[in-house]
Design a protein around this motif. Structure first.
Motif, PDB file in Angstrom:
ATOM      1  N   GLU A  48       0.792 -38.234  19.712  1.00 53.35           N
ATOM      2  CA  GLU A  48       1.708 -38.341  18.578  1.00 53.35           C
ATOM      3  C   GLU A  48       0.960 -38.190  17.252  1.00 53.35           C
ATOM      4  O   GLU A  48       1.439 -37.532  16.325  1.00 53.35           O
ATOM      5  CB  GLU A  48       2.477 -39.664  18.592  1.00 53.35           C
ATOM      6  N   ALA A  49      -0.221 -38.798  17.165  1.00 51.57           N
ATOM      7  CA  ALA A  49      -1.029 -38.663  15.943  1.00 51.57           C
ATOM      8  C   ALA A  49      -1.378 -37.199  15.696  1.00 51.57           C
ATOM      9  O   ALA A  49      -1.268 -36.693  14.574  1.00 51.57           O
ATOM     10  CB  ALA A  49      -2.299 -39.500  16.051  1.00 51.57           C
ATOM     11  N   ALA A  50      -1.777 -36.494  16.759  1.00 53.29           N
ATOM     12  CA  ALA A  50      -2.119 -35.069  16.629  1.00 53.29           C
ATOM     13  C   ALA A  50      -0.902 -34.254  16.209  1.00 53.29           C
ATOM     14  O   ALA A  50      -1.003 -33.352  15.370  1.00 53.29           O
ATOM     15  CB  ALA A  50      -2.677 -34.548  17.951  1.00 53.29           C
ATOM     16  N   ALA A  51       0.260 -34.578  16.770  1.00 54.90           N
ATOM     17  CA  ALA A  51       1.491 -33.851  16.444  1.00 54.90           C
ATOM     18  C   ALA A  51       1.897 -34.087  14.991  1.00 54.90           C
ATOM     19  O   ALA A  51       2.287 -33.147  14.274  1.00 54.90           O
ATOM     20  CB  ALA A  51       2.619 -34.280  17.388  1.00 54.90           C
ATOM     21  N   PHE A  52       1.797 -35.332  14.551  1.00 51.12           N
ATOM     22  CA  PHE A  52       2.132 -35.657  13.161  1.00 51.12           C
ATOM     23  C   PHE A  52       1.187 -34.954  12.190  1.00 51.12           C
ATOM     24  O   PHE A  52       1.614 -34.325  11.220  1.00 51.12           O
ATOM     25  CB  PHE A  52       2.055 -37.172  12.956  1.00 51.12           C
ATOM     26  N   LEU A  53      -0.105 -35.036  12.469  1.00 51.89           N
ATOM     27  CA  LEU A  53      -1.089 -34.418  11.579  1.00 51.89           C
ATOM     28  C   LEU A  53      -0.986 -32.890  11.601  1.00 51.89           C
ATOM     29  O   LEU A  53      -1.192 -32.236  10.574  1.00 51.89           O
ATOM     30  CB  LEU A  53      -2.498 -34.870  11.956  1.00 51.89           C
ATOM     31  N   ALA A  54      -0.642 -32.316  12.740  1.00 50.95           N
ATOM     32  CA  ALA A  54      -0.488 -30.859  12.816  1.00 50.95           C
ATOM     33  C   ALA A  54       0.684 -30.397  11.956  1.00 50.95           C
ATOM     34  O   ALA A  54       0.564 -29.435  11.189  1.00 50.95           O
ATOM     35  CB  ALA A  54      -0.285 -30.421  14.267  1.00 50.95           C
ATOM     36  N   ASN A  55       1.812 -31.061  12.080  1.00 52.42           N
ATOM     37  CA  ASN A  55       2.990 -30.656  11.314  1.00 52.42           C
ATOM     38  C   ASN A  55       2.814 -30.907   9.817  1.00 52.42           C
ATOM     39  O   ASN A  55       3.162 -30.054   8.999  1.00 52.42           O
ATOM     40  CB  ASN A  55       4.233 -31.392  11.830  1.00 52.42           C
ATOM     41  N   THR A  56       2.263 -32.052   9.459  1.00 55.35           N
ATOM     42  CA  THR A  56       2.120 -32.349   8.033  1.00 55.35           C
ATOM     43  C   THR A  56       1.012 -31.510   7.392  1.00 55.35           C
ATOM     44  O   THR A  56       1.156 -31.075   6.246  1.00 55.35           O
ATOM     45  CB  THR A  56       1.862 -33.849   7.792  1.00 55.35           C
ATOM     46  N   SER A  57      -0.067 -31.242   8.115  1.00 55.15           N
ATOM     47  CA  SER A  57      -1.118 -30.405   7.529  1.00 55.15           C
ATOM     48  C   SER A  57      -0.645 -28.962   7.417  1.00 55.15           C
ATOM     49  O   SER A  57      -1.022 -28.249   6.483  1.00 55.15           O
ATOM     50  CB  SER A  57      -2.424 -30.493   8.322  1.00 55.15           C
ATOM     51  N   HIS A  58       0.211 -28.524   8.333  1.00 50.06           N
ATOM     52  CA  HIS A  58       0.811 -27.188   8.215  1.00 50.06           C
ATOM     53  C   HIS A  58       1.672 -27.115   6.955  1.00 50.06           C
ATOM     54  O   HIS A  58       1.593 -26.143   6.193  1.00 50.06           O
ATOM     55  CB  HIS A  58       1.659 -26.878   9.449  1.00 50.06           C
ATOM     56  N   GLY A 160       8.233 -32.778  24.274  1.00 50.63           N
ATOM     57  CA  GLY A 160       7.312 -31.713  23.917  1.00 50.63           C
ATOM     58  C   GLY A 160       7.160 -31.488  22.424  1.00 50.63           C
ATOM     59  O   GLY A 160       8.054 -31.787  21.625  1.00 50.63           O
ATOM     60  N   PHE A 161       6.002 -30.946  22.052  1.00 53.22           N
ATOM     61  CA  PHE A 161       5.696 -30.654  20.647  1.00 53.22           C
ATOM     62  C   PHE A 161       6.730 -29.708  20.049  1.00 53.22           C
ATOM     63  O   PHE A 161       7.039 -29.775  18.853  1.00 53.22           O
ATOM     64  CB  PHE A 161       4.295 -30.044  20.553  1.00 53.22           C
ATOM     65  N   ALA A 162       7.280 -28.814  20.885  1.00 55.59           N
ATOM     66  CA  ALA A 162       8.293 -27.861  20.402  1.00 55.59           C
ATOM     67  C   ALA A 162       9.434 -28.571  19.685  1.00 55.59           C
ATOM     68  O   ALA A 162       9.966 -28.076  18.686  1.00 55.59           O
ATOM     69  CB  ALA A 162       8.852 -27.054  21.575  1.00 55.59           C
ATOM     70  N   GLU A 163       9.805 -29.762  20.192  1.00 55.77           N
ATOM     71  CA  GLU A 163      10.948 -30.461  19.614  1.00 55.77           C
ATOM     72  C   GLU A 163      10.617 -31.091  18.258  1.00 55.77           C
ATOM     73  O   GLU A 163      11.522 -31.376  17.474  1.00 55.77           O
ATOM     74  CB  GLU A 163      11.478 -31.511  20.590  1.00 55.77           C
ATOM     75  N   THR A 164       9.334 -31.308  17.968  1.00 54.17           N
ATOM     76  CA  THR A 164       8.986 -31.763  16.614  1.00 54.17           C
ATOM     77  C   THR A 164       9.177 -30.615  15.623  1.00 54.17           C
ATOM     78  O   THR A 164       9.644 -30.831  14.506  1.00 54.17           O
ATOM     79  CB  THR A 164       7.539 -32.293  16.523  1.00 54.17           C
ATOM     80  N   ILE A 165       8.829 -29.402  16.031  1.00 54.53           N
ATOM     81  CA  ILE A 165       9.035 -28.229  15.165  1.00 54.53           C
ATOM     82  C   ILE A 165      10.526 -28.042  14.909  1.00 54.53           C
ATOM     83  O   ILE A 165      10.957 -27.804  13.776  1.00 54.53           O
ATOM     84  CB  ILE A 165       8.439 -26.955  15.796  1.00 54.53           C
ATOM     85  N   ARG A 166      11.320 -28.178  15.968  1.00 53.10           N
ATOM     86  CA  ARG A 166      12.761 -27.992  15.839  1.00 53.10           C
ATOM     87  C   ARG A 166      13.370 -29.017  14.879  1.00 53.10           C
ATOM     88  O   ARG A 166      14.256 -28.704  14.079  1.00 53.10           O
ATOM     89  CB  ARG A 166      13.431 -28.097  17.212  1.00 53.10           C
ATOM     90  N   SER A 167      12.884 -30.247  14.938  1.00 53.73           N
ATOM     91  CA  SER A 167      13.430 -31.299  14.076  1.00 53.73           C
ATOM     92  C   SER A 167      13.010 -31.138  12.618  1.00 53.73           C
ATOM     93  O   SER A 167      13.667 -31.672  11.728  1.00 53.73           O
ATOM     94  CB  SER A 167      13.008 -32.678  14.590  1.00 53.73           C
ATOM     95  N   LEU A 188      -2.688 -25.707  15.463  1.00 50.52           N
ATOM     96  CA  LEU A 188      -3.248 -26.919  14.857  1.00 50.52           C
ATOM     97  C   LEU A 188      -3.125 -28.099  15.813  1.00 50.52           C
ATOM     98  O   LEU A 188      -4.073 -28.875  15.993  1.00 50.52           O
ATOM     99  CB  LEU A 188      -2.532 -27.231  13.539  1.00 50.52           C
ATOM    100  N   PHE A 189      -1.971 -28.246  16.428  1.00 45.12           N
ATOM    101  CA  PHE A 189      -1.748 -29.348  17.364  1.00 45.12           C
ATOM    102  C   PHE A 189      -2.754 -29.314  18.506  1.00 45.12           C
ATOM    103  O   PHE A 189      -3.354 -30.342  18.867  1.00 45.12           O
ATOM    104  CB  PHE A 189      -0.314 -29.265  17.900  1.00 45.12           C
ATOM    105  N   THR A 190      -2.969 -28.132  19.066  1.00 43.75           N
ATOM    106  CA  THR A 190      -3.911 -27.985  20.177  1.00 43.75           C
ATOM    107  C   THR A 190      -5.326 -28.355  19.738  1.00 43.75           C
ATOM    108  O   THR A 190      -6.050 -29.068  20.455  1.00 43.75           O
ATOM    109  CB  THR A 190      -3.867 -26.541  20.719  1.00 43.75           C
ATOM    110  N   GLU A 191      -5.717 -27.897  18.548  1.00 40.05           N
ATOM    111  CA  GLU A 191      -7.049 -28.223  18.016  1.00 40.05           C
ATOM    112  C   GLU A 191      -7.195 -29.731  17.807  1.00 40.05           C
ATOM    113  O   GLU A 191      -8.224 -30.324  18.156  1.00 40.05           O
ATOM    114  CB  GLU A 191      -7.276 -27.508  16.684  1.00 40.05           C
ATOM    115  N   TYR A 192      -6.180 -30.343  17.227  1.00 41.93           N
ATOM    116  CA  TYR A 192      -6.279 -31.769  16.906  1.00 41.93           C
ATOM    117  C   TYR A 192      -6.297 -32.619  18.173  1.00 41.93           C
ATOM    118  O   TYR A 192      -6.996 -33.632  18.238  1.00 41.93           O
ATOM    119  CB  TYR A 192      -5.128 -32.200  15.995  1.00 41.93           C
ATOM    120  N   CYS A 193      -5.531 -32.205  19.187  1.00 39.55           N
ATOM    121  CA  CYS A 193      -5.564 -32.924  20.465  1.00 39.55           C
ATOM    122  C   CYS A 193      -6.977 -32.904  21.058  1.00 39.55           C
ATOM    123  O   CYS A 193      -7.456 -33.908  21.596  1.00 39.55           O
ATOM    124  CB  CYS A 193      -4.579 -32.310  21.462  1.00 39.55           C
TER     125      CYS A 193
END
Length: 206
Positions: A48-58, A160-167, A188-193
């Motif tokens: 979740e941390a990686a997903a949050f940081l990936a979306n916000t850094s994007h 899945g991470f896809a649903e964070t993008i959708r939201s 970014l998500f893959t790198e951060y994970c």
């Protein structure tokens, strides 16, 4: 107060970020949403941390931008039909912070939820790091947006991470809306994970 991402990892991921985006501000903001990165065990918490940081850094170009770059759009984000109007001025509700909070109704909703008067003082999102991070966590943990889940529930519910993008951006990026932007979030998500030592799970692209 502890956070699943260490300060050393944060510095490693974002060495060139704007100094406004402090690690301490992020850690303080997590107190507003205690379920964030504490649900489902260590693997899911780190995911979740990686997903949050990936979306916000994007959204903020690796946390280099505190405010929306294109000033021509600044007066676009006032919805005058709202009963409270735009007390800070028609051009005061442009994108700010890690998730680029915009529109008067979002400033009001986020402020009401977090206990800050962001409708009258939207500038707090670009002057107080904790407030900036907190607005991103507000969206992440409470808003479904154009998706089916909150971003938090998308990860902890194993959708899945896809649903964070959708939201966050829905058809603007998903279903072929903008595959380049979508793929950048996934990259970014893959790198951060990898840096955080966790797994990505399935269903990465929308």
């Amino acid at each position: 107060m502890s956070f699943v991402v260490t300060e050393e990892q944060f510095e490693l991921l974002f060495p060139e970020r704007n100094p406004f985006y402090t690690y301490q501000g992020l850690v303080e903001a997590t107190a507003k949403y205690p379920e964030f990165t504490t649900t489902g065990g260590q693997e899911i918490a780190l995911r979740e941390a990686a997903a949050f940081l990936a979306n916000t850094s994007h959204e903020s170009l690796q946390f280099k931008h505190v405010v929306e770059i294109n000033t021509a759009f600044y007066d676009h984000y006032c919805d005058p039909s709202q009963p409270y109007g735009c007390p800070a001025g028609k051009a005061a509700y442009y994108g700010r912070g890690p998730i680029q909070l915009s529109w008067n109704f979002n400033y009001k909703a986020a402020g009401d939820a977090l206990g800050f008067d962001l409708l009258n003082h939207p500038e707090l999102v670009e002057t107080d790091p904790m407030v900036a991070w907190a607005t991103a966590l507000w969206y992440w943990n409470t808003q479904v947006g154009p998706g089916n889940f909150t971003c938090h529930n998308a990860i902890v519910g194993d959708h899945g991470f896809a649903e964070t993008i959708r939201s966050i951006n829905g058809p603007l990026e998903c279903e072929g809306g903008n595959p380049r932007q979508m793929n950048n979030r996934v990259r970014l998500f893959t790198e951060y994970c990898e840096v955080l030592g966790t797994t990505t799970g399935d269903n990465l692209t929308c």
